[in-house]
Design a protein around this motif. Structure first.
Motif, PDB file in Angstrom:
ATOM      1  N   GLY A  89       0.818  -1.207   0.000  1.00  0.00           N
ATOM      2  CA  GLY A  89       0.000   0.000   0.000  1.00  0.00           C
ATOM      3  C   GLY A  89       0.848   1.252   0.000  1.00  0.00           C
ATOM      4  O   GLY A  89       1.922   1.311  -0.615  1.00  0.00           O
ATOM      5  N   ASP A  90       0.370   2.273   0.716  1.00  0.00           N
ATOM      6  CA  ASP A  90       1.090   3.544   0.760  1.00  0.00           C
ATOM      7  C   ASP A  90       1.695   3.805   2.131  1.00  0.00           C
ATOM      8  O   ASP A  90       1.890   4.952   2.525  1.00  0.00           O
ATOM      9  CB  ASP A  90       0.154   4.693   0.363  1.00  0.00           C
ATOM     10  N   THR A  91       2.017   2.729   2.843  1.00  0.00           N
ATOM     11  CA  THR A  91       2.652   2.887   4.156  1.00  0.00           C
ATOM     12  C   THR A  91       4.021   3.548   4.030  1.00  0.00           C
ATOM     13  O   THR A  91       4.408   4.353   4.878  1.00  0.00           O
ATOM     14  CB  THR A  91       2.805   1.521   4.862  1.00  0.00           C
ATOM     15  N   VAL A  92       4.766   3.189   2.967  1.00  0.00           N
ATOM     16  CA  VAL A  92       6.106   3.745   2.778  1.00  0.00           C
ATOM     17  C   VAL A  92       6.246   4.325   1.379  1.00  0.00           C
ATOM     18  O   VAL A  92       5.605   3.863   0.425  1.00  0.00           O
ATOM     19  CB  VAL A  92       7.213   2.684   3.020  1.00  0.00           C
ATOM     20  N   ASP A  93       7.086   5.351   1.280  1.00  0.00           N
ATOM     21  CA  ASP A  93       7.442   5.943  -0.012  1.00  0.00           C
ATOM     22  C   ASP A  93       8.780   5.424  -0.508  1.00  0.00           C
ATOM     23  O   ASP A  93       9.049   5.396  -1.709  1.00  0.00           O
ATOM     24  CB  ASP A  93       7.556   7.470   0.112  1.00  0.00           C
ATOM     25  N   ALA A  94       9.656   5.053   0.446  1.00  0.00           N
ATOM     26  CA  ALA A  94      11.016   4.649   0.122  1.00  0.00           C
ATOM     27  C   ALA A  94      11.439   3.520   1.043  1.00  0.00           C
ATOM     28  O   ALA A  94      10.903   3.365   2.147  1.00  0.00           O
ATOM     29  CB  ALA A  94      11.970   5.832   0.265  1.00  0.00           C
ATOM     30  N   VAL A  95      12.425   2.755   0.588  1.00  0.00           N
ATOM     31  CA  VAL A  95      12.909   1.615   1.356  1.00  0.00           C
ATOM     32  C   VAL A  95      14.422   1.689   1.472  1.00  0.00           C
ATOM     33  O   VAL A  95      15.115   1.942   0.473  1.00  0.00           O
ATOM     34  CB  VAL A  95      12.504   0.286   0.683  1.00  0.00           C
ATOM     35  N   TYR A  96      14.910   1.511   2.699  1.00  0.00           N
ATOM     36  CA  TYR A  96      16.347   1.367   2.931  1.00  0.00           C
ATOM     37  C   TYR A  96      16.629  -0.112   3.134  1.00  0.00           C
ATOM     38  O   TYR A  96      16.043  -0.757   4.011  1.00  0.00           O
ATOM     39  CB  TYR A  96      16.796   2.168   4.151  1.00  0.00           C
ATOM     40  N   ILE A  97      17.525  -0.674   2.315  1.00  0.00           N
ATOM     41  CA  ILE A  97      17.819  -2.110   2.333  1.00  0.00           C
ATOM     42  C   ILE A  97      19.197  -2.349   2.914  1.00  0.00           C
ATOM     43  O   ILE A  97      20.204  -1.836   2.412  1.00  0.00           O
ATOM     44  CB  ILE A  97      17.707  -2.700   0.912  1.00  0.00           C
TER      45      ILE A  97
END
Length: 344
Positions: free
Chosen positions: A63-71
């Motif tokens: 969904g729209d919980t996050v805009d970006a992800v740090y891996i």
């Protein structure tokens, strides 16, 4: 001001450090964590005040919980996880090294363009104020003749290896080893400053696990060469240096530059062995060392840019091409090298 909602994947100490630096940017919002187990993810979330806990990327990016992800997962997982997140329209800040090999990096870059999202390698040193000082002072050394960088740091995990226990740091199946862990810190600035080399030579020590313990890389450029030393089985006290016909730039620690100095070339008439006065180039940025990579990444998202000008897609690819060649020459191969990328 619009916040950028981040989800983090991986709950190790590096994630702790990145979060601490990221929170110095008021645009950063830590919205979610993804961990293999809900228990570990929940403990991490409580420690950092994270509202959402997920056990799969599918859930976190649905969904729209996050805009970006740090891996910040093991290297062997970077490419597939990054590409999946990008296919869901999420911007990706991926821990260094960006992937297991150059083929994976190419697939990641293609995904960034296909889905129109930002992808950046989290190489903190080249986004620091002191690296900017090096770049700005580079014309003062005149024609560059040599780049030398050393990052050699004895690993406590090597003691375990000598006892017969192979920890993650020395497991080829995770795409780990000395060049991936710390060698890239010395290679990346060379490529960021001077581009791709014309030729590469390398030697190294391969450990019983099949991972490399240390190595030496010599790269040829037009009129100059770059020498990189790296090790996880011995320490070094050597600084790093850019040598030019008109002067030198001395860098205390290539992985985290804190003391940068310029030395003009000593005139022959000044006396044999005379050392010129140093000009301190170091600049205090006033922020945690991990702040700058997150700030750069958020800047890119806000500007609608897919790639950084410093930690660019091209630099990340060129560094991994060098790493591939170094591994080929010293005899290190990863299972990921034989694994085809899945086109998403």
């Amino acid at each position: 001001m619009k916040k950028i909602r981040f989800g983090v994947v991986g709950t190790n100490f590096i994630t702790d450090w990145v979060i601490a630096g990221a929170r110095e940017d008021e645009r950063f919002e830590l919205a979610a964590v993804c961990s293999r187990t809900r228990e570990r993810g929940g403990e991490f979330a409580r420690r950092h005040g994270i509202p959402h806990v997920f056990t799969s990327l599918e859930e976190m990016t649905a969904g729209d919980t996050v805009d970006a992800v740090y891996i910040a997962t093991p290297n062997c997982m970077h490419a597939r996880q990054s590409i999946y997140c990008m296919s869901r329209g999420k911007h990706v800040l991926c821990e260094k090294p960006l992937a297991s090999n150059a083929a994976e990096v190419r697939a990641m870059i293609a995904a960034s363009h296909r889905y129109g999202v930002t992808l950046m390698e989290a190489m903190k040193s080249t986004l620091s104020p002191n690296f900017a000082a090096v770049r700005e002072a580079l014309p003062r050394v005149g024609r560059v003749r040599r780049y030398f960088a050393s990052f050699c740091q004895y690993s406590s995990r090597y003691d375990k290896l000598k006892e017969g226990t192979v920890l993650n740091a020395f497991r080829p199946e995770l795409s780990n080893g000395a060049i991936m862990d710390i060698g890239v810190y010395a290679l990346y600035p060379a490529v960021a400053l001077f581009g791709r080399p014309q030729a590469i030579e390398a030697q190294g020590v391969v450990l019983s696990s099949g991972a490399d313990g240390q190595g030496a890389v010599n790269m040829l450029y037009d009129g100059m060469n770059a020498t990189v030393l790296y090790s996880k089985i011995a320490d070094s006290l050597l600084p790093s240096e850019i040598e030019g016909e008109a002067g030198n730039i001395l860098i205390d620690r290539i992985q985290t530059p804190t003391d940068v100095r310029f030395y003009p070339r000593t005139a022959p008439s000044s006396g044999r062995g005379a050392r010129p006065e140093a000009e301190v180039l170091s600049r205090g940025g006033g922020h945690d060392e991990y702040y700058y990579e997150v700030a750069e990444f958020i800047d890119l998202i806000e500007a609608g840019r897919l790639s950084s000008q410093v930690n660019s897609h091209d630099v990340s690819l060129a560094v991994m091409e060098i790493v591939d060649e170094v591994r080929r020459r010293i005899g290190v191969r990863y299972p990921a090298d034989d694994r085809p990328m899945v086109d998403m």
